[in-house]
Design a protein around this motif. Structure first.
Motif, mmCIF file in Angstrom:
data_model
loop_
_atom_site.group_PDB
_atom_site.id
_atom_site.type_symbol
_atom_site.label_atom_id
_atom_site.label_comp_id
_atom_site.label_asym_id
_atom_site.label_seq_id
_atom_site.Cartn_x
_atom_site.Cartn_y
_atom_site.Cartn_z
ATOM 1 N N PRO A 20 31.361 42.404 44.980
ATOM 2 C CA PRO A 20 31.705 41.291 45.879
ATOM 3 C C PRO A 20 31.137 39.942 45.444
ATOM 4 O O PRO A 20 31.708 38.900 45.782
ATOM 5 C CB PRO A 20 31.117 41.735 47.215
ATOM 6 C CG PRO A 20 31.152 43.226 47.158
ATOM 7 C CD PRO A 20 30.812 43.556 45.725
ATOM 8 N N ILE A 21 30.046 39.958 44.685
ATOM 9 C CA ILE A 21 29.501 38.688 44.176
ATOM 10 C C ILE A 21 30.514 38.012 43.271
ATOM 11 O O ILE A 21 30.807 36.822 43.417
ATOM 12 C CB ILE A 21 28.180 38.938 43.411
ATOM 13 C CG1 ILE A 21 27.107 39.485 44.346
ATOM 14 C CG2 ILE A 21 27.702 37.662 42.723
ATOM 15 C CD1 ILE A 21 25.863 39.947 43.617
ATOM 16 N N VAL A 22 31.062 38.764 42.324
ATOM 17 C CA VAL A 22 32.046 38.200 41.392
ATOM 18 C C VAL A 22 33.308 37.793 42.137
ATOM 19 O O VAL A 22 33.919 36.757 41.835
ATOM 20 C CB VAL A 22 32.358 39.196 40.269
ATOM 21 C CG1 VAL A 22 33.422 38.634 39.322
ATOM 22 C CG2 VAL A 22 31.098 39.532 39.488
ATOM 23 N N GLU A 23 33.717 38.574 43.128
ATOM 24 C CA GLU A 23 34.911 38.239 43.896
ATOM 25 C C GLU A 23 34.739 36.909 44.619
ATOM 26 O O GLU A 23 35.658 36.079 44.644
ATOM 27 C CB GLU A 23 35.219 39.367 44.879
ATOM 28 C CG GLU A 23 35.627 40.661 44.173
ATOM 29 C CD GLU A 23 35.705 41.854 45.083
ATOM 30 O OE1 GLU A 23 36.292 42.880 44.680
ATOM 31 O OE2 GLU A 23 35.151 41.792 46.216
ATOM 32 N N ALA A 24 33.556 36.688 45.194
ATOM 33 C CA ALA A 24 33.306 35.415 45.875
ATOM 34 C C ALA A 24 33.212 34.258 44.878
ATOM 35 O O ALA A 24 33.752 33.169 45.118
ATOM 36 C CB ALA A 24 32.028 35.510 46.701
ATOM 37 N N LEU A 25 32.516 34.466 43.757
ATOM 38 C CA LEU A 25 32.439 33.422 42.731
ATOM 39 C C LEU A 25 33.836 33.043 42.242
ATOM 40 O O LEU A 25 34.126 31.863 42.024
ATOM 41 C CB LEU A 25 31.592 33.906 41.552
ATOM 42 C CG LEU A 25 30.103 34.161 41.800
ATOM 43 C CD1 LEU A 25 29.459 34.738 40.548
ATOM 44 C CD2 LEU A 25 29.384 32.887 42.231
ATOM 45 N N ALA A 26 34.708 34.033 42.082
ATOM 46 C CA ALA A 26 36.060 33.780 41.594
ATOM 47 C C ALA A 26 36.898 32.980 42.593
ATOM 48 O O ALA A 26 37.886 32.352 42.210
ATOM 49 C CB ALA A 26 36.759 35.100 41.278
ATOM 50 N N CYS A 27 36.491 33.021 43.865
ATOM 51 C CA CYS A 27 37.177 32.226 44.895
ATOM 52 C C CYS A 27 36.571 30.835 45.049
ATOM 53 O O CYS A 27 37.048 30.037 45.874
ATOM 54 C CB CYS A 27 37.138 32.959 46.231
ATOM 55 S SG CYS A 27 38.151 34.454 46.285
ATOM 56 N N GLY A 28 35.524 30.548 44.279
ATOM 57 C CA GLY A 28 34.907 29.227 44.361
ATOM 58 C C GLY A 28 34.027 29.030 45.568
ATOM 59 O O GLY A 28 33.810 27.892 46.002
ATOM 60 N N VAL A 29 33.477 30.116 46.120
ATOM 61 C CA VAL A 29 32.634 30.047 47.317
ATOM 62 C C VAL A 29 31.171 30.173 46.911
ATOM 63 O O VAL A 29 30.820 31.065 46.129
ATOM 64 C CB VAL A 29 33.017 31.160 48.311
ATOM 65 C CG1 VAL A 29 32.069 31.184 49.503
ATOM 66 C CG2 VAL A 29 34.450 30.971 48.780
ATOM 67 N N PRO A 30 30.282 29.307 47.410
ATOM 68 C CA PRO A 30 28.856 29.425 47.092
ATOM 69 C C PRO A 30 28.304 30.786 47.508
ATOM 70 O O PRO A 30 28.643 31.304 48.582
ATOM 71 C CB PRO A 30 28.214 28.301 47.916
ATOM 72 C CG PRO A 30 29.305 27.298 48.114
ATOM 73 C CD PRO A 30 30.559 28.098 48.234
ATOM 74 N N VAL A 31 27.458 31.352 46.651
ATOM 75 C CA VAL A 31 26.929 32.703 46.860
ATOM 76 C C VAL A 31 25.415 32.656 46.971
ATOM 77 O O VAL A 31 24.747 31.962 46.198
ATOM 78 C CB VAL A 31 27.350 33.636 45.707
ATOM 79 C CG1 VAL A 31 26.618 34.979 45.790
ATOM 80 C CG2 VAL A 31 28.859 33.846 45.704
ATOM 81 N N VAL A 32 24.888 33.420 47.925
ATOM 82 C CA VAL A 32 23.450 33.674 48.038
ATOM 83 C C VAL A 32 23.248 35.168 47.818
ATOM 84 O O VAL A 32 23.851 35.992 48.517
ATOM 85 C CB VAL A 32 22.916 33.274 49.427
ATOM 86 C CG1 VAL A 32 21.441 33.673 49.557
ATOM 87 C CG2 VAL A 32 23.080 31.782 49.661
ATOM 88 N N THR A 33 22.415 35.525 46.836
ATOM 89 C CA THR A 33 22.197 36.945 46.567
ATOM 90 C C THR A 33 20.769 37.180 46.091
ATOM 91 O O THR A 33 19.995 36.226 45.919
ATOM 92 C CB THR A 33 23.226 37.482 45.549
ATOM 93 O OG1 THR A 33 23.165 38.912 45.533
ATOM 94 C CG2 THR A 33 22.970 36.939 44.151
#
Length: 371
Positions: A287-300
């Protein structure tokens, strides 16, 4: 080379392993002309679209058995003895214990062995020994990250030379949606306004959702006025999550969507202001890569596979600290850093591609055949 590929995860709705298997299969089909695929299945693919997509791919013909272990240890070895395949790729940590065909076994993570408290006891007792035997007998073992590879070598006592990395891949549908009205409409289906904090994954202890709820409660007290959305099916041992949310006084502000179809997941990610994934342990963290691919900031999380996958494209936090998670959310929600995180995320996500995964897989098959 002729590769028998274990497609049994596609027969279930599944989660991370299903998505990993599907995208690697597509990568090999479309980007590895030297590979002739033959699918191994213990029951039919129930998703009609997937069944149609792979209808023309040859099968290793076996009886249809509901029990995967019965199929693996009895019907499949007999069928493989009749087929001339160069290598078998088993995609979810177990494989036949008998047979002469070289095997490649995927170990997505070793949490069954390294953190057994994160799993039901029966799962640990039954599946832990299966993982050990399959990995020990395999010609090659594949993991999705270097972190998972190191864990597998240590936990399973494997020769490092036979353990390789094939990264997971986000499906092409995970991309920015540039039409604000489409995002708004997608959010409205769940009673949401764009800009919420989103978690995606199975709701279970290692996802660290109690601490995420506490961090979110801090932001609510500071004036953050959007929802925390937890998207995914309920797993095991999460009975303390709802009472904690009630005690924090945020029950009206936390939305549980349950299982969401794939395309709706893309829309929800695009509607998020930040994607939060403070997991305590992952083999990869797709899901981290999926969110990055959508251009959404990620906190992990700032350790293990999650840090390896996200690198500097995400805000990395100590997953054992409520305050650290809250501060990470503040940083990711800050408009001044949004464009940087968006650009870095899109660049990082592009590195997890089908051609690269296919190339790595072919190299592993060649090594397994060579012995």
């Amino acid at each position: 080379m002729k590769v028998a590929f274990d497609a049994t995860p596609l027969a279930t709705r599944g989660a991370g392993v299903t998505h990993f298997t599907l995208e690697l299969l597509r990568a090999l089909r479309d980007n590895a002309p030297s590979v002739q695929l033959a699918l191994m299945l213990n029951r039919p693919i129930t998703n009609s679209a997937l069944a149609a997509e792979f209808n023309s791919v040859p099968r290793v013909q076996t009886p249809t058995l509901v029990s995967r272990q019965a199929w693996l240890q009895t019907a499949l070895p007999l069928a493989l003895a009749r087929h001339r395949v160069d290598v078998c790729h088993f995609t979810n940590f177990d494989a036949p214990l008998l047979g002469r065909t070289p095997t490649v076994v995927a170990i997505h993570d070793t949490s069954l062995l390294t953190t057994p408290e994160q799993h039901p006891r029966r799962r640990v007792i039954v599946l832990g020994p299966i993982m050990r035997r399959a990995a020990g007998a395999a010609r090659a073992v594949v993991c999705p990250t270097e972190s998972a590879r190191r864990d597998a070598i240590e936990a399973l006592g494997l020769n490092p030379e036979k353990v390789h990395v094939i990264p997971a891949i986000a499906a092409p549908r995970f991309r920015p949606i540039h039409d604000p009205s489409a995002v708004q409409a997608a959010c409205a289906r769940y009673g949401l306004q764009p800009g919420f904090i989103l978690f995606l994954g199975t709701i279970e202890p290692r996802k660290n959702l109690v601490r995420l709820a506490r961090a979110y409660a801090q932001l609510r007290r500071e004036g953050f006025d959007n929802k925390l959305v937890m998207c995914g099916s309920w797993g095991w041992k999460s009975d303390d999550l709802r009472p904690e949310i009630e005690a924090l006084g945020i029950a009206e502000d936390v939305v549980f969507t349950g299982y969401v179809p794939d395309q709706r997941v893309v829309e929800l990610i695009n509607g998020a202001g930040v994607f939060a994934y403070p997991s305590l342990y992952e083999g990869f963290g797709l899901p981290i890569v999926e969110a990055l691919a959508c251009g959404v900031p990620v906190v992990t999380s700032d350790r293990g596979a999650t840090a390896e996958v996200a690198r500097s494209a995400a805000v990395l936090v100590d997953p054992t600290s409520d305050d650290a998670i809250a501060e990470g959310l503040r940083r990711a929600l800050d408009p001044t850093g949004h464009d940087h995180l968006r650009a870095a995320g899109l660049e990082r996500a592009a590195m997890f591609s089908r051609p690269n995964a296919a190339l790595q897989a072919v190299r592993v098959y060649e090594a397994a055949i060579a012995g």
